[in-house]
Design an enzyme around this catalytic site. Structure first.
Site, mmCIF file in Angstrom:
data_model
loop_
_atom_site.group_PDB
_atom_site.id
_atom_site.type_symbol
_atom_site.label_atom_id
_atom_site.label_comp_id
_atom_site.label_asym_id
_atom_site.label_seq_id
_atom_site.Cartn_x
_atom_site.Cartn_y
_atom_site.Cartn_z
ATOM 1 N N CYS A 37 1.237 39.497 32.091
ATOM 2 C CA CYS A 37 2.442 38.764 32.512
ATOM 3 C C CYS A 37 2.201 38.107 33.867
ATOM 4 C CB CYS A 37 3.645 39.698 32.579
ATOM 5 S SG CYS A 37 5.166 38.842 33.037
ATOM 6 N N CYS A 63 6.247 41.712 39.399
ATOM 7 C CA CYS A 63 7.127 42.876 39.565
ATOM 8 C C CYS A 63 6.272 44.094 39.968
ATOM 9 C CB CYS A 63 7.891 43.127 38.268
ATOM 10 S SG CYS A 63 8.620 41.611 37.597
ATOM 11 N N CYS A 66 5.557 47.156 37.594
ATOM 12 C CA CYS A 66 5.233 46.948 36.179
ATOM 13 C C CYS A 66 3.744 47.021 35.862
ATOM 14 C CB CYS A 66 5.800 45.613 35.727
ATOM 15 S SG CYS A 66 5.612 45.349 33.950
ATOM 16 N N CYS A 72 14.191 48.059 19.682
ATOM 17 C CA CYS A 72 14.119 47.168 20.850
ATOM 18 C C CYS A 72 12.703 46.650 21.011
ATOM 19 C CB CYS A 72 14.512 47.918 22.116
ATOM 20 S SG CYS A 72 16.125 48.682 22.021
ATOM 21 N N CYS A 82 17.317 44.527 19.410
ATOM 22 C CA CYS A 82 17.377 44.211 20.839
ATOM 23 C C CYS A 82 16.039 43.586 21.216
ATOM 24 C CB CYS A 82 17.625 45.477 21.650
ATOM 25 S SG CYS A 82 17.683 45.177 23.437
ATOM 26 N N CYS A 123 22.462 43.671 27.570
ATOM 27 C CA CYS A 123 21.938 44.963 28.005
ATOM 28 C C CYS A 123 21.306 44.695 29.370
ATOM 29 C CB CYS A 123 20.895 45.463 27.005
ATOM 30 S SG CYS A 123 20.030 46.950 27.550
ATOM 31 N N ARG A 130 22.508 54.032 29.386
ATOM 32 C CA ARG A 130 21.300 54.536 28.725
ATOM 33 C C ARG A 130 20.347 55.227 29.689
ATOM 34 N NH1 ARG A 130 18.661 50.239 25.560
ATOM 35 N NH2 ARG A 130 20.328 50.761 24.143
HETATM 36 N N1 SAM Z 1 9.429 40.694 30.874
HETATM 37 C C1 SAM Z 1 10.736 41.097 30.532
HETATM 38 C C2 SAM Z 1 11.597 41.331 31.735
HETATM 39 O O1 SAM Z 1 11.080 41.477 32.828
HETATM 40 O O2 SAM Z 1 12.804 41.339 31.554
HETATM 41 C C3 SAM Z 1 10.772 42.307 29.630
HETATM 42 C C4 SAM Z 1 9.915 43.503 29.848
HETATM 43 S S1 SAM Z 1 10.236 44.490 31.304
HETATM 44 C C5 SAM Z 1 8.951 45.666 31.073
HETATM 45 C C6 SAM Z 1 11.768 45.331 30.982
HETATM 46 C C7 SAM Z 1 12.286 46.283 32.029
HETATM 47 O O3 SAM Z 1 11.540 47.505 31.983
HETATM 48 C C8 SAM Z 1 12.204 45.873 33.480
HETATM 49 O O4 SAM Z 1 13.219 44.998 33.855
HETATM 50 C C9 SAM Z 1 12.323 47.210 34.195
HETATM 51 O O5 SAM Z 1 13.668 47.505 34.457
HETATM 52 C C10 SAM Z 1 11.748 48.214 33.200
HETATM 53 N N2 SAM Z 1 10.476 48.739 33.652
HETATM 54 C C11 SAM Z 1 9.274 48.115 33.599
HETATM 55 N N3 SAM Z 1 8.301 48.893 34.110
HETATM 56 C C12 SAM Z 1 8.897 50.038 34.512
HETATM 57 C C13 SAM Z 1 8.420 51.226 35.126
HETATM 58 N N4 SAM Z 1 7.148 51.380 35.463
HETATM 59 N N5 SAM Z 1 9.295 52.221 35.375
HETATM 60 C C14 SAM Z 1 10.600 52.070 35.044
HETATM 61 N N6 SAM Z 1 11.104 50.966 34.472
HETATM 62 C C15 SAM Z 1 10.276 49.953 34.204
HETATM 63 FE FE1 SF4 Z 2 6.503 40.655 33.468
HETATM 64 FE FE2 SF4 Z 2 6.705 43.285 33.782
HETATM 65 FE FE3 SF4 Z 2 8.039 41.637 35.403
HETATM 66 FE FE4 SF4 Z 2 8.792 41.844 32.804
HETATM 67 S S1 SF4 Z 2 8.868 43.466 34.357
HETATM 68 S S2 SF4 Z 2 8.567 39.971 34.017
HETATM 69 S S3 SF4 Z 2 6.773 42.187 31.864
HETATM 70 S S4 SF4 Z 2 5.804 41.818 35.238
#
Ligand code: SAM
Ligand code: SF4
Ligand code: DTB
Length: 363
Positions: A71, A75, A78, A115, A146, A206, A278
């Site tokens: 990606c 973030c 992530c 989901c 979802c 959500c 949730r």
């Molecule tokens: N890329 C999309 C986005 O950012 O909306 C979808 C995937 S992203 C992995 C979905 C959500 O997963 C993030 O907004 C975050 O809240 C949660 N998430 C991702 N990595 C995480 C982690 N290491 N621990 C807890 N929550 C996490």
């Molecule tokens: Fe990309 Fe992870 Fe950020 Fe979603 S949370 S936009 S998958 S880097």
């Protein structure tokens, strides 16, 4: 307003929809909730919860990462960000058949919602075509659908709605004040814009966040205020506890006090009385006693299945045992929903009982 709102106040004069707080929550009022003695906060949350839901039922959702890694967003929490070296291999969009098999297995295991998560900044038109087909066929299996796939452009939410999508997950993640310390490649306003498009298309929203990223209590309250003051507030509010992934900038962050996590769940329940709250990422590291406190605090949905997106979740079998020990049934959201006639007496849904129970499940 500076005082703590009661649910009676929130149920006051002529809201636009049932899920609108008639008076906006302030950060001070939400901080005041966080500061209540723990037992008082639990009591308040249980009261609100029981006013609207069966307190002994949860809805189960199973996750699948349909497009993993690579990606372009940064973030800091992530595993899938290309800005972090987590050792995760970037993959292409999963084939339709693989997704359908996973959805079938999730259903057989007792999940009521499937989901799908894609590690995109935003989906391209060709992505949306393929994902739309996945949604269509998963929905045809009788599962709620979802999707979380990043920021949506005009018209994309409508395209997903027409494919049969029920929910779009797009988390606000943290307070506007802390957002820039966690993500720099998109803004808090970008997240709000996508939520607006999702709502505008008539999809269910959500949206929740992550705690344990080094934010202050006031900033946690700031996240809750942003969610609770959406008009209407989200149908579903995932509360994630940071899963620390080696190679991400947030690996090594100081872990959140477990009671503070439970407090966050309770505060979400009190400020968004009709939302599904949730219990999301981070359960694998939580003692079962802490998870039980989260249900007491008003969580009524959770991710169920051995994997989240890229990290693990408790084994389905151990979750079934935990729910049984707590006397908590699994239920569809429709049965739990406040407007449903059967809300007070939800029909039971099998969480993989294998037909050995006396409930009205499909075995
Ligand atoms: N890329 C999309 C986005 O950012 O909306 C979808 C995937 S992203 C992995 C979905 C959500 O997963 C993030 O907004 C975050 O809240 C949660 N998430 C991702 N990595 C995480 C982690 N290491 N621990 C807890 N929550 C996490
Ligand atoms: Fe990309 Fe992870 Fe950020 Fe979603 S949370 S936009 S998958 S880097
Ligand atoms: C949400 O709020 N949490 C889920 C779901 N929405 C997509 C994702 C949790 C991801 C946890 C880290 C991982 O497994 O990669």
């Amino acid at each position: 307003m500076n005082s703590i709102q009661t649910s009676a106040q929130t149920a006051g004069a002529a809201p636009d929809t049932a899920r609108s707080n008639t008076q906006p929550w302030t950060v001070n009022a939400v901080v005041a909730l966080f500061e209540l003695p723990f037992n008082d906060l639990m009591f308040r949350a249980q009261q609100v919860h029981r006013e609207h839901f069966d307190a002994n039922a949860v809805q189960l959702s199973t996750l699948m990462s349909i497009k993993t890694g690579g990606c372009e967003e940064d973030c800091k929490y992530c595993s899938q960000s290309s800005h972090s070296d987590t050792g995760l291999k970037a993959e292409k969009l999963a084939p339709l058949q693989e997704v359908l098999e996973a959805a079938q297995a999730a259903k057989a295991n007792g999940a009521t919602r499937f989901c799908m998560g894609a590690a995109w900044r935003s989906p391209k038109p060709r992505h949306l075509e393929a994902v739309g087909e996945m949604v269509r066929q998963v929905k045809a299996m009788g599962l709620e659908t979802c999707l979380t796939a990043g920021m949506l452009a005009d018209g994309q939410a409508e395209q997903l709605r027409d494919a049969g999508l029920d929910y779009y997950n797009h988390n606000l993640d943290t307070s506007p004040e802390f957002y820039g310390q966690v993500i720099s490649t998109h803004t808090f306003q970008d997240r709000l814009d996508t939520i607006e498009r999702v709502r505008g298309a008539g999809l269910k929203v959500c949206s929740g966040g992550i705690v344990g990223m080094g934010e202050s209590r006031r900033q946690r309250a700031g996240l809750v205020v942003q969610l609770a003051n959406l008009n209407p507030y989200p149908d579903s509010v995932p509360i994630n506890n940071l899963v620390q992934v080696e190679g991400t900038p947030l690996a090594g962050a100081e872990a959140l006090d477990p009671f503070e996590f439970v407090r966050t769940v309770a505060v979400a329940r009190i400020t968004m009385p009709l939302a599904m709250v949730r219990l999301s990422a981070g359960r694998e590291a939580m003692p079962e006693s802490m998870q039980a406190l989260c249900f007491l605090a008003g969580a009524n949905s959770m991710f169920y299945g051995d994997k989240l997106l890229t990290t693990s979740n408790p084994q389905a079998e151990s979750d079934r045992q935990l729910l049984a020990r707590l006397g908590i049934r699994s239920s569809t959201e429709a049965e739990l929903a406040p407007e449903s006639e059967s809300a007070s007496e939800p029909a039971l849904v099998s969480a993989g009982c294998g037909g050995s129970c006396s409930c009205a499940c499909q075995g």
